[in-house]
Design a protein around this motif. Structure first.
Motif, PDB file in Angstrom:
ATOM      1  N   LEU A  94       0.825  -1.216   0.000  1.00 34.65           N
ATOM      2  CA  LEU A  94       0.000   0.000   0.000  1.00 34.65           C
ATOM      3  C   LEU A  94       0.856   1.262   0.000  1.00 34.65           C
ATOM      4  O   LEU A  94       0.435   2.308  -0.499  1.00 34.65           O
ATOM      5  CB  LEU A  94      -0.914  -0.008   1.227  1.00 34.65           C
ATOM      6  CG  LEU A  94      -2.007  -1.083   1.246  1.00 34.65           C
ATOM      7  CD1 LEU A  94      -2.672  -1.150   2.617  1.00 34.65           C
ATOM      8  CD2 LEU A  94      -3.045  -0.826   0.167  1.00 34.65           C
ATOM      9  N   LEU A  95       2.065   1.169   0.543  1.00 33.18           N
ATOM     10  CA  LEU A  95       2.979   2.312   0.577  1.00 33.18           C
ATOM     11  C   LEU A  95       3.820   2.419  -0.696  1.00 33.18           C
ATOM     12  O   LEU A  95       4.336   3.493  -1.011  1.00 33.18           O
ATOM     13  CB  LEU A  95       3.908   2.192   1.785  1.00 33.18           C
ATOM     14  CG  LEU A  95       3.244   2.288   3.166  1.00 33.18           C
ATOM     15  CD1 LEU A  95       4.217   1.819   4.247  1.00 33.18           C
ATOM     16  CD2 LEU A  95       2.786   3.710   3.455  1.00 33.18           C
ATOM     17  N   ILE A 103      -4.693   7.442   3.874  1.00 35.80           N
ATOM     18  CA  ILE A 103      -3.799   6.819   2.888  1.00 35.80           C
ATOM     19  C   ILE A 103      -4.128   5.350   2.654  1.00 35.80           C
ATOM     20  O   ILE A 103      -3.486   4.694   1.838  1.00 35.80           O
ATOM     21  CB  ILE A 103      -2.317   6.969   3.285  1.00 35.80           C
ATOM     22  CG1 ILE A 103      -1.982   6.127   4.519  1.00 35.80           C
ATOM     23  CG2 ILE A 103      -1.963   8.440   3.497  1.00 35.80           C
ATOM     24  CD1 ILE A 103      -0.488   6.085   4.818  1.00 35.80           C
ATOM     25  N   GLY A 104      -5.119   4.815   3.383  1.00 39.59           N
ATOM     26  CA  GLY A 104      -5.611   3.468   3.097  1.00 39.59           C
ATOM     27  C   GLY A 104      -4.904   2.318   3.789  1.00 39.59           C
ATOM     28  O   GLY A 104      -5.079   1.163   3.384  1.00 39.59           O
ATOM     29  N   THR A 105      -4.132   2.598   4.843  1.00 37.12           N
ATOM     30  CA  THR A 105      -3.438   1.517   5.545  1.00 37.12           C
ATOM     31  C   THR A 105      -4.179   1.039   6.794  1.00 37.12           C
ATOM     32  O   THR A 105      -3.852  -0.025   7.343  1.00 37.12           O
ATOM     33  CB  THR A 105      -2.020   1.955   5.966  1.00 37.12           C
ATOM     34  OG1 THR A 105      -2.107   3.129   6.793  1.00 37.12           O
ATOM     35  CG2 THR A 105      -1.168   2.265   4.747  1.00 37.12           C
ATOM     36  N   TYR A 106      -5.157   1.780   7.253  1.00 38.39           N
ATOM     37  CA  TYR A 106      -5.780   1.497   8.549  1.00 38.39           C
ATOM     38  C   TYR A 106      -6.435   0.120   8.600  1.00 38.39           C
ATOM     39  O   TYR A 106      -6.212  -0.645   9.554  1.00 38.39           O
ATOM     40  CB  TYR A 106      -6.815   2.575   8.876  1.00 38.39           C
ATOM     41  CG  TYR A 106      -7.540   2.343  10.183  1.00 38.39           C
ATOM     42  CD1 TYR A 106      -6.912   2.559  11.401  1.00 38.39           C
ATOM     43  CD2 TYR A 106      -8.859   1.883  10.197  1.00 38.39           C
ATOM     44  CE1 TYR A 106      -7.571   2.337  12.604  1.00 38.39           C
ATOM     45  CE2 TYR A 106      -9.527   1.653  11.387  1.00 38.39           C
ATOM     46  CZ  TYR A 106      -8.877   1.885  12.587  1.00 38.39           C
ATOM     47  OH  TYR A 106      -9.532   1.650  13.774  1.00 38.39           O
ATOM     48  N   GLU A 107      -7.243  -0.216   7.607  1.00 37.08           N
ATOM     49  CA  GLU A 107      -7.973  -1.484   7.634  1.00 37.08           C
ATOM     50  C   GLU A 107      -7.031  -2.683   7.651  1.00 37.08           C
ATOM     51  O   GLU A 107      -7.326  -3.707   8.276  1.00 37.08           O
ATOM     52  CB  GLU A 107      -8.936  -1.572   6.441  1.00 37.08           C
ATOM     53  CG  GLU A 107     -10.057  -0.546   6.471  1.00 37.08           C
ATOM     54  CD  GLU A 107     -10.941  -0.676   7.708  1.00 37.08           C
ATOM     55  OE1 GLU A 107     -11.102  -1.810   8.204  1.00 37.08           O
ATOM     56  OE2 GLU A 107     -11.461   0.354   8.176  1.00 37.08           O
ATOM     57  N   TYR A 151       5.860  -4.525  -4.741  1.00 36.63           N
ATOM     58  CA  TYR A 151       5.397  -3.580  -5.750  1.00 36.63           C
ATOM     59  C   TYR A 151       3.941  -3.194  -5.470  1.00 36.63           C
ATOM     60  O   TYR A 151       3.244  -3.892  -4.729  1.00 36.63           O
ATOM     61  CB  TYR A 151       5.514  -4.202  -7.147  1.00 36.63           C
ATOM     62  CG  TYR A 151       6.932  -4.566  -7.521  1.00 36.63           C
ATOM     63  CD1 TYR A 151       7.730  -3.675  -8.223  1.00 36.63           C
ATOM     64  CD2 TYR A 151       7.477  -5.792  -7.141  1.00 36.63           C
ATOM     65  CE1 TYR A 151       9.038  -3.994  -8.561  1.00 36.63           C
ATOM     66  CE2 TYR A 151       8.789  -6.123  -7.465  1.00 36.63           C
ATOM     67  CZ  TYR A 151       9.556  -5.218  -8.174  1.00 36.63           C
ATOM     68  OH  TYR A 151      10.851  -5.537  -8.490  1.00 36.63           O
ATOM     69  N   PRO A 152       3.458  -2.102  -6.073  1.00 32.78           N
ATOM     70  CA  PRO A 152       2.066  -1.703  -5.839  1.00 32.78           C
ATOM     71  C   PRO A 152       1.057  -2.797  -6.181  1.00 32.78           C
ATOM     72  O   PRO A 152       0.020  -2.912  -5.551  1.00 32.78           O
ATOM     73  CB  PRO A 152       1.895  -0.479  -6.750  1.00 32.78           C
ATOM     74  CG  PRO A 152       3.268   0.095  -6.852  1.00 32.78           C
ATOM     75  CD  PRO A 152       4.186  -1.090  -6.868  1.00 32.78           C
ATOM     76  N   VAL A 153       1.365  -3.595  -7.198  1.00 27.04           N
ATOM     77  CA  VAL A 153       0.537  -4.745  -7.558  1.00 27.04           C
ATOM     78  C   VAL A 153       1.344  -5.998  -7.273  1.00 27.04           C
ATOM     79  O   VAL A 153       2.504  -6.106  -7.687  1.00 27.04           O
ATOM     80  CB  VAL A 153       0.129  -4.710  -9.051  1.00 27.04           C
ATOM     81  CG1 VAL A 153      -0.685  -5.950  -9.410  1.00 27.04           C
ATOM     82  CG2 VAL A 153      -0.673  -3.448  -9.350  1.00 27.04           C
ATOM     83  N   LYS A 154       0.778  -6.951  -6.561  1.00 26.38           N
ATOM     84  CA  LYS A 154       1.511  -8.133  -6.145  1.00 26.38           C
ATOM     85  C   LYS A 154       2.005  -8.922  -7.347  1.00 26.38           C
ATOM     86  O   LYS A 154       1.285  -9.161  -8.306  1.00 26.38           O
ATOM     87  CB  LYS A 154       0.635  -9.034  -5.263  1.00 26.38           C
ATOM     88  CG  LYS A 154       1.411 -10.187  -4.644  1.00 26.38           C
ATOM     89  CD  LYS A 154       0.569 -10.940  -3.631  1.00 26.38           C
ATOM     90  CE  LYS A 154       1.380 -12.042  -2.975  1.00 26.38           C
ATOM     91  NZ  LYS A 154       0.607 -12.783  -1.968  1.00 26.38           N
ATOM     92  N   LYS A 155       3.271  -9.326  -7.292  1.00 22.06           N
ATOM     93  CA  LYS A 155       3.878 -10.120  -8.350  1.00 22.06           C
ATOM     94  C   LYS A 155       4.258 -11.495  -7.802  1.00 22.06           C
ATOM     95  O   LYS A 155       4.378 -11.691  -6.603  1.00 22.06           O
ATOM     96  CB  LYS A 155       5.118  -9.408  -8.906  1.00 22.06           C
ATOM     97  CG  LYS A 155       4.808  -8.041  -9.503  1.00 22.06           C
ATOM     98  CD  LYS A 155       6.026  -7.436 -10.142  1.00 22.06           C
ATOM     99  CE  LYS A 155       5.707  -6.075 -10.769  1.00 22.06           C
ATOM    100  NZ  LYS A 155       6.860  -5.477 -11.455  1.00 22.06           N
TER     101      LYS A 155
END
Length: 403
Positions: free
Chosen positions: A231-232, A333-337, A390-394
């Motif tokens: 997410l970061l 920033i979307g990390t809380y959940e 990465y932003p999208v899992k590889k």
């Protein structure tokens, strides 16, 4: 503004805080250019031009609304606008603005012209009046200079003029990388991801270190940390995570040290490991999510005793923030959940009932003298596994059965 009613051909980027950096300005703009280029590399045909006070993205028919969420995560951008580029001629400017307003329902408006080219035949106020007049004569739009529904911005340069109807906030701060690199102690909690975000916002690139204690900590706890890193990752492209096998050292601490000092000694070991990994990776500082007084290991006395074992500076971006502020930013920033998922890290599982809140360096050193921790620290460093996130899992991020 409805996306299908008007076609933009550029995005104009404003630098914001970069304008204060004097002699370093060129280096900052160069880094921002590189970061924007990397953030938008999946869009074919994008062309980027940088100048001393603006950056321009030529869309080449790419959808600006698809690009917007990527630009919002690039530090160093104060704001940006979708724009239409026309020749720097007043008739071309008036025609373009009129074409735009005719695609919309009648609204109130204000014209805000900025004349960068001082050779242009009209001053800013004259441009404002000329463009407003053509709108008033040909549409039902009305002028409202105090609280307009639409602010039409016009930037006149020597060759081209940019016409904009919206202004979106950027992430602010400095471009990631201009401030060197730091090693973040990334747990699965709420605070350390926010410390990571704030560090990157000040232009410092990050790598992360996470301490895993299988079988006491689960694979889900480790995946949770990697998801936080994911997410970061958009803020700097990708993040390297160092996963340290901490079980044996942690058990040795509880075997040889007073229970009340266990967290203090454990944190001192974590700092030693983080410093050695940081030096291997050319990091200039260690970063963590400590907030003053939040838990026993985060009193000033604890921080001093724990910090004593390393020479690298320790940065604590959330040190003076209260929990509500940290949670609000985590939600933003979307990390809380992800942070509140119920997978515990090694610090949580091994928390003693009555941890010391005012530990001393002398007592900590005495307890550490009871066992050969240096050898175990070296083993932790040697057995550390590296995961590129990465932003999208590889596929190459798979980390099952690392130890």
């Amino acid at each position: 503004m409805p996306q299908d009613k008007f076609t933009y051909d550029h995005i104009l980027i404003r630098y914001g805080e970069l304008s204060t950096k004097g002699k370093n300005r060129k280096d900052f703009i160069k880094r921002l250019y590189t970061n924007v280029k990397h953030a938008l590399m999946m869009f074919d045909g994008i062309e980027i031009e940088k100048t001393h006070d603006r950056m321009y993205i030529h869309l080449n028919q790419n959808d600006p609304f698809a690009i917007k969420p990527y630009l919002e995560k690039v530090f160093g951008i104060s704001s940006f606008s979708f724009a239409l580029r026309v020749n720097s001629e007043i008739e071309a400017i008036k025609d373009a603005v009129l074409s735009y307003v005719k695609t919309q329902e009648p609204k109130t408006f204000k014209i805000a012209a900025r004349r960068s080219d001082k050779k242009f035949s009209m001053i800013s106020d004259e441009i404002n009046r000329a463009v407003a007049s053509i709108i008033l004569k040909n549409t039902e739009w009305k002028v409202n200079v105090r609280e307009p529904q639409v602010k039409i911005q016009i930037e006149v340069h020597e060759q081209d003029t940019y016409i904009m109807m919206d202004k979106y906030p950027g992430a602010g701060g400095y471009p990631v990388g201009v401030g060197g690199k730091a090693m973040v102690m990334l747990s699965g909690g709420i605070d350390s991801p926010i410390a990571s975000y704030l560090t990157m916002k000040r232009g410092v690139a990050i790598e992360c270190v996470h301490y895993a204690s299988p079988p006491y900590t689960s694979s889900q706890a480790q995946e949770k940390v990697l998801e936080l890193a994911r997410l970061l990752a958009p803020y700097q492209g990708h993040i390297v995570v160092h996963i340290v096998p901490f079980t044996d050292l942690q058990l040795a601490i509880y075997e040889h040290c007073d229970e009340s000092y266990a967290i203090t000694i454990m944190r001192r070991m974590m700092y030693r490991i983080a410093e050695r990994l940081a030096e291997k990776q050319n990091c200039l500082a260690i970063v963590n999510g400590e907030s003053i007084g939040q838990v026993a290991s985060q009193t000033l006395e604890s921080m001093r005793t724990i910090n004593d074992v390393i020479a690298l500076p320790v940065i604590r971006p959330v040190a003076t923030m209260d929990k509500v502020e940290i949670i609000d930013l985590a939600r933003k920033i979307g990390t809380y959940e992800t942070s509140i998922l119920p997978w515990e890290d090694c610090c949580t599982i091994f928390t003693p009932k009555n941890p010391v809140t005012k530990p001393t360096i002398k007592k900590a050193e005495y307890l550490e003298s009871r066992f050969d921790f240096e050898k175990m620290v070296e083993e932790c460093v040697a057995q550390t596994k590296i995961v590129h996130v990465y932003p999208v899992k590889k596929e190459d991020e798979a980390t099952e059965d690392l130890f």
